[in-house]
Write a protein that holds these residues in place. Structure first.
Motif, PDB file in Angstrom:
ATOM      1  N   VAL A 202      82.185   4.761  82.169  1.00 32.41           N
ATOM      2  CA  VAL A 202      81.539   5.699  81.240  1.00 32.41           C
ATOM      3  C   VAL A 202      81.447   5.058  79.863  1.00 32.41           C
ATOM      4  O   VAL A 202      82.460   4.682  79.269  1.00 32.41           O
ATOM      5  CB  VAL A 202      82.325   7.022  81.166  1.00 32.41           C
ATOM      6  CG1 VAL A 202      81.676   7.958  80.152  1.00 32.41           C
ATOM      7  CG2 VAL A 202      82.364   7.694  82.533  1.00 32.41           C
ATOM      8  N   ASN A 203      80.256   4.938  79.349  1.00 27.59           N
ATOM      9  CA  ASN A 203      80.030   4.311  78.051  1.00 27.59           C
ATOM     10  C   ASN A 203      80.405   5.295  76.942  1.00 27.59           C
ATOM     11  O   ASN A 203      79.894   6.413  76.891  1.00 27.59           O
ATOM     12  CB  ASN A 203      78.561   3.911  77.917  1.00 27.59           C
ATOM     13  CG  ASN A 203      78.345   2.952  76.763  1.00 27.59           C
ATOM     14  OD1 ASN A 203      78.995   3.042  75.736  1.00 27.59           O
ATOM     15  ND2 ASN A 203      77.412   2.027  76.946  1.00 27.59           N
ATOM     16  N   PHE A 221      81.776  17.045  79.592  1.00 27.33           N
ATOM     17  CA  PHE A 221      82.368  16.814  80.914  1.00 27.33           C
ATOM     18  C   PHE A 221      81.349  17.081  82.023  1.00 27.33           C
ATOM     19  O   PHE A 221      81.180  16.271  82.940  1.00 27.33           O
ATOM     20  CB  PHE A 221      83.597  17.700  81.102  1.00 27.33           C
ATOM     21  CG  PHE A 221      84.212  17.613  82.472  1.00 27.33           C
ATOM     22  CD1 PHE A 221      85.009  16.521  82.820  1.00 27.33           C
ATOM     23  CD2 PHE A 221      83.976  18.596  83.420  1.00 27.33           C
ATOM     24  CE1 PHE A 221      85.567  16.434  84.087  1.00 27.33           C
ATOM     25  CE2 PHE A 221      84.530  18.508  84.692  1.00 27.33           C
ATOM     26  CZ  PHE A 221      85.332  17.429  85.016  1.00 27.33           C
ATOM     27  N   LEU A 222      80.662  18.227  81.924  1.00 25.79           N
ATOM     28  CA  LEU A 222      79.715  18.602  82.977  1.00 25.79           C
ATOM     29  C   LEU A 222      78.438  17.782  82.924  1.00 25.79           C
ATOM     30  O   LEU A 222      77.810  17.530  83.964  1.00 25.79           O
ATOM     31  CB  LEU A 222      79.376  20.095  82.876  1.00 25.79           C
ATOM     32  CG  LEU A 222      80.539  21.064  83.115  1.00 25.79           C
ATOM     33  CD1 LEU A 222      80.083  22.504  82.907  1.00 25.79           C
ATOM     34  CD2 LEU A 222      81.097  20.897  84.531  1.00 25.79           C
ATOM     35  N   GLY A 223      78.038  17.358  81.731  1.00 20.11           N
ATOM     36  CA  GLY A 223      76.758  16.673  81.600  1.00 20.11           C
ATOM     37  C   GLY A 223      76.824  15.169  81.663  1.00 20.11           C
ATOM     38  O   GLY A 223      75.827  14.512  81.987  1.00 20.11           O
ATOM     39  N   ILE A 224      77.983  14.569  81.332  1.00 15.55           N
ATOM     40  CA  ILE A 224      78.084  13.104  81.297  1.00 15.55           C
ATOM     41  C   ILE A 224      79.155  12.595  82.264  1.00 15.55           C
ATOM     42  O   ILE A 224      78.872  11.809  83.170  1.00 15.55           O
ATOM     43  CB  ILE A 224      78.394  12.624  79.863  1.00 15.55           C
ATOM     44  CG1 ILE A 224      77.258  13.014  78.916  1.00 15.55           C
ATOM     45  CG2 ILE A 224      78.622  11.114  79.852  1.00 15.55           C
ATOM     46  CD1 ILE A 224      77.521  12.650  77.475  1.00 15.55           C
ATOM     47  N   PRO A 227      78.702  13.762  86.285  1.00 11.88           N
ATOM     48  CA  PRO A 227      77.658  13.046  87.038  1.00 11.88           C
ATOM     49  C   PRO A 227      78.010  11.587  87.315  1.00 11.88           C
ATOM     50  O   PRO A 227      77.708  11.060  88.386  1.00 11.88           O
ATOM     51  CB  PRO A 227      76.426  13.164  86.134  1.00 11.88           C
ATOM     52  CG  PRO A 227      76.655  14.396  85.337  1.00 11.88           C
ATOM     53  CD  PRO A 227      78.131  14.437  85.091  1.00 11.88           C
ATOM     54  N   VAL A 228      78.642  10.923  86.341  1.00  5.65           N
ATOM     55  CA  VAL A 228      79.020   9.527  86.553  1.00  5.65           C
ATOM     56  C   VAL A 228      80.089   9.414  87.638  1.00  5.65           C
ATOM     57  O   VAL A 228      80.065   8.503  88.471  1.00  5.65           O
ATOM     58  CB  VAL A 228      79.522   8.908  85.236  1.00  5.65           C
ATOM     59  CG1 VAL A 228      80.132   7.536  85.479  1.00  5.65           C
ATOM     60  CG2 VAL A 228      78.379   8.805  84.236  1.00  5.65           C
ATOM     61  N   ALA A 229      81.022  10.354  87.637  1.00 11.59           N
ATOM     62  CA  ALA A 229      82.139  10.288  88.580  1.00 11.59           C
ATOM     63  C   ALA A 229      81.820  10.917  89.933  1.00 11.59           C
ATOM     64  O   ALA A 229      82.633  10.810  90.851  1.00 11.59           O
ATOM     65  CB  ALA A 229      83.364  10.976  87.978  1.00 11.59           C
ATOM     66  N   LEU A 230      80.658  11.564  90.069  1.00 14.45           N
ATOM     67  CA  LEU A 230      80.351  12.281  91.305  1.00 14.45           C
ATOM     68  C   LEU A 230      80.417  11.389  92.544  1.00 14.45           C
ATOM     69  O   LEU A 230      81.031  11.780  93.551  1.00 14.45           O
ATOM     70  CB  LEU A 230      78.983  12.953  91.203  1.00 14.45           C
ATOM     71  CG  LEU A 230      78.556  13.756  92.440  1.00 14.45           C
ATOM     72  CD1 LEU A 230      79.546  14.872  92.729  1.00 14.45           C
ATOM     73  CD2 LEU A 230      77.149  14.324  92.254  1.00 14.45           C
ATOM     74  N   THR A 309      75.126   3.581  83.628  1.00 14.66           N
ATOM     75  CA  THR A 309      76.027   3.646  82.476  1.00 14.66           C
ATOM     76  C   THR A 309      76.417   2.271  81.969  1.00 14.66           C
ATOM     77  O   THR A 309      77.024   2.150  80.917  1.00 14.66           O
ATOM     78  CB  THR A 309      77.321   4.407  82.835  1.00 14.66           C
ATOM     79  OG1 THR A 309      77.988   3.692  83.878  1.00 14.66           O
ATOM     80  CG2 THR A 309      77.011   5.810  83.302  1.00 14.66           C
ATOM     81  N   ILE A 310      76.112   1.208  82.725  1.00 14.84           N
ATOM     82  CA  ILE A 310      76.437  -0.145  82.301  1.00 14.84           C
ATOM     83  C   ILE A 310      75.142  -0.850  81.947  1.00 14.84           C
ATOM     84  O   ILE A 310      74.258  -0.998  82.778  1.00 14.84           O
ATOM     85  CB  ILE A 310      77.176  -0.909  83.418  1.00 14.84           C
ATOM     86  CG1 ILE A 310      78.460  -0.147  83.808  1.00 14.84           C
ATOM     87  CG2 ILE A 310      77.512  -2.316  82.978  1.00 14.84           C
ATOM     88  CD1 ILE A 310      79.221  -0.804  84.921  1.00 14.84           C
TER      89      ILE A 310
END
Length: 601
Positions: A202-203, A221-224, A227-230, A309-310
């Motif tokens: 996560v950036n 948390f819900l928006g960034i 989704p990245v960790a899903l 994210t990278i």
């Protein structure tokens, strides 16, 4: 004979020459395509994997379709016996799988969030402790639970809490609840590792940008973050679900005494009492259940939108300040880690020294370790280091671990070399798929497959049941995916130009492999071999059906002692297995020297 019309210009002769050269070229191309070293190696590796992995599974399926065996399907699925044979064990298995997956994602995700994204104190220590429970065999945690919470419902020794005067309810001592807790304590490390690696990508710039626009923590948390960790959440849930539904040790130790059956324990029971066809049907159904949920998890991940994210721009690491919640959250995280790592080991050691589980920390004795046979103690059982069967089991277990580490690493090296040097083509795709097939097969089902394949003579070949060779072959096949994964990681770091240069000088495949590739990749290959060693030494599910008195193993003996009420001996043996497993795992991690982003500043 080919007649060429006369031509003053010689065009007929030229045409004949072209035809002959084209034919020879096609013959050479055909020969090169089917007899080239690369294709020959692929074919050999494919045949080897088919014999090791596919043949046992096909044999199990074929055994249920043989004349007279068809009734096993109806017995299991649609008869008066099917409720107890399949449907109730299936329901218990699904409850365990769903409960463990949910709990592991919550606990592992919570710890990963703390370690990766917050300023919680001692986060490196928490991160290290959170990876340790998976090193501890699940039967070790189950035995530790029994030493604490066992009550008098099934007879035998009572646990420490009941010995102190507490009345431990049946639901806490036996059955679904303790099995769920033990499996969550064992598998949450998987979810933690996967989720922590995802959160580390996560950036911080994205989070800061959201904060500058006025987004609250919930929205961020819900928006960034979510989704990245899903994908990691789904992967963690799939892995822990598959592990829970295939686990044999915890349901057997904590569920069977009160007749709580899962598919794994029911499969074991069917083969143990000689109803092999019904057991094979249950093995097939267990494979299908495990494979379906792993496939569903992969579909969810592959079908989601991509959240990049990278980027080429370096991201800065920034951690959320916990404020007043910093200390309470640290206490919660530390409690989880200590209860799942330190406490089980302390209880096992204490129980191996105490005369009974009801008095864990008094009257310690080394009798259960080094004592001679005494009719007044444990029905005359000598300490584990004075018991010839246990000494033999130690030698067989260590010997099996070393042999399988070598054989699986060799097979994994061949497979990894083929896949790393040639990724395209039908054969490469088939090799890749078959090499990872054991990941979809629960250990006890894989053991049943080898009982079906090699438990009886095949033509002039004798039955291998009860032999060391059967243990080696089955364990090698089951652990090939881990060796392949390690092999691919290290071989891809060795430039193919080195191999190509050696080939052009006339060096054969084996010469190139052992003179160039292996020396350059020896550190990673050694770490992979140690991981394979650890997995087979602590494994119970795979070997419990392959165990015989002539070929004893420490993990199975520990289970047998626990089932027979010799708790101290079972715990002492488990401590031995635990020491071997943890020492080898730590050494493997040291060799791999993998960077863990959540442990870095």
């Amino acid at each position: 004979m080919i007649r060429v019309p006369p031509s003053p210009s010689g065009r007929g002769a030229s045409a004949l020459s072209d035809i002959l050269m084209s034919t020879q070229s096609r013959n050479r191309s055909f020969k090169d395509a089917f007899l080239s070293p690369g294709l020959g190696l692929k074919a050999a590796v494919l045949v080897l994997l088919t014999a090791l992995v596919a043949a046992p599974l096909l044999k199990v399926f074929g055994a249920t379709l043989a004349p007279g065996a068809w009734s096993a399907w109806s017995d299991v699925l649609a008869s008066n016996l099917s409720r107890n044979l399949f449907w109730l064990p299936l329901a218990n298995t699904m409850i365990l799988g769903a409960g463990v997956a949910t709990g592991c994602v919550l606990v592992g995700g919570f710890l990963a969030w703390l370690v990766v994204m917050t300023d919680v104190p001692f986060r490196r220590t928490i991160g290290l402790l959170a990876t340790l429970p998976f090193m501890i065999p699940s039967f070790a945690t189950a035995l530790a639970w029994g030493s604490l919470f066992r009550n008098a419902r099934v007879g035998g020794q009572i646990g420490f809490l009941e010995g102190l005067g507490f009345s431990v309810p049946d639901w806490l001592a036996w059955g679904m609840v303790p099995t769920l807790v033990v499996l969550m304590a064992h598998y949450y490390s998987l979810a933690f590792t996967v989720i922590a690696a995802a959160l580390a990508t996560v950036n911080s710039d994205l989070v800061e940008a959201a904060q500058m626009t006025g987004a609250g923590r919930r929205r961020i948390f819900l928006g960034i973050v979510l989704p990245v960790a899903l994908p990691a959440l789904v992967a963690g849930a799939s892995l822990t679900f598959a592990g829970a539904v295939s686990n044999f040790a915890a349901p057997a130790l904590l569920g069977l005494p009160v007749r709580m059956q899962t598919l794994a324990t029911r499969l074991y029971g069917m083969i143990e009492i000689g109803q092999a066809e019904r057991g094979y049907v249950l093995a097939i159904l267990l494979i299908l259940v495990s494979a379906f949920f792993l496939w569903a998890g992969n579909r969810v991940i592959s079908g989601r939108r991509s959240y990049a994210t990278i980027t080429g721009k370096g991201g800065r690491s920034k951690r959320f300040a916990l404020g007043t919640a910093r200390l309470p959250l640290f206490v919660a995280a530390a409690s989880i880690c200590v209860l799942t790592t330190v406490v089980p080991v302390v209880i096992l050691i204490a129980s191996s020294l105490a005369p009974s589980s009801s008095a864990l920390f008094s009257d310690w004795s080394l009798h259960y370790w080094i004592g001679a046979s005494d009719p007044a103690i444990a029905r005359g059982q000598a300490g584990i280091w004075n018991n010839p069967l246990i000494l033999s089991a130690t030698g067989v277990t260590v010997g099996l671990g070393v042999t399988v580490a070598f054989s699986a690493s060799l097979v994994g090296l061949l497979v990894a070399f083929v896949l790393a040097r040639s990724r395209s083509g039908f054969l490469s795709a088939a090799i890749n798929q078959i090499s990872f097939l054991p990941l979809l097969v629960p250990g006890i089902a894989f053991g049943a497959a080898y009982v079906a394949l090699l438990g009886a003579p095949i033509g002039p070949l004798p039955a291998l049941y009860g032999t060391f060779l059967l243990l080696v072959i089955a364990a090698t096949a089951y652990l090939v995916p881990f060796a392949v994964q390690t092999g691919r990681a290290v071989i891809q770091q060795v430039s193919g130009d080195l191999d190509e240069s050696a080939r052009m000088t006339g060096a054969g495949f084996l010469r190139r492999l052992f003179a160039i590739t292996v020396p350059l990749a020896i550190r990673g290959l050694s770490a992979g071999a140690l991981i394979v060693f650890v997995k087979i030494v602590r494994d119970l599910s795979l070997v419990v059906l392959l165990f015989t008195p002539t070929m004893p193993l420490l993990s199975v003996l520990a289970y047998r002692y626990a089932s027979d009420g010799f708790t101290q001996f079972a715990n002492a043996l488990t401590v031995v297995v635990l020491v071997i497993s943890v020492a080898a795992t730590l050494f493997a991690n040291r060799l791999q020297a993998k960077s863990q982003p959540w442990l870095q500043s």
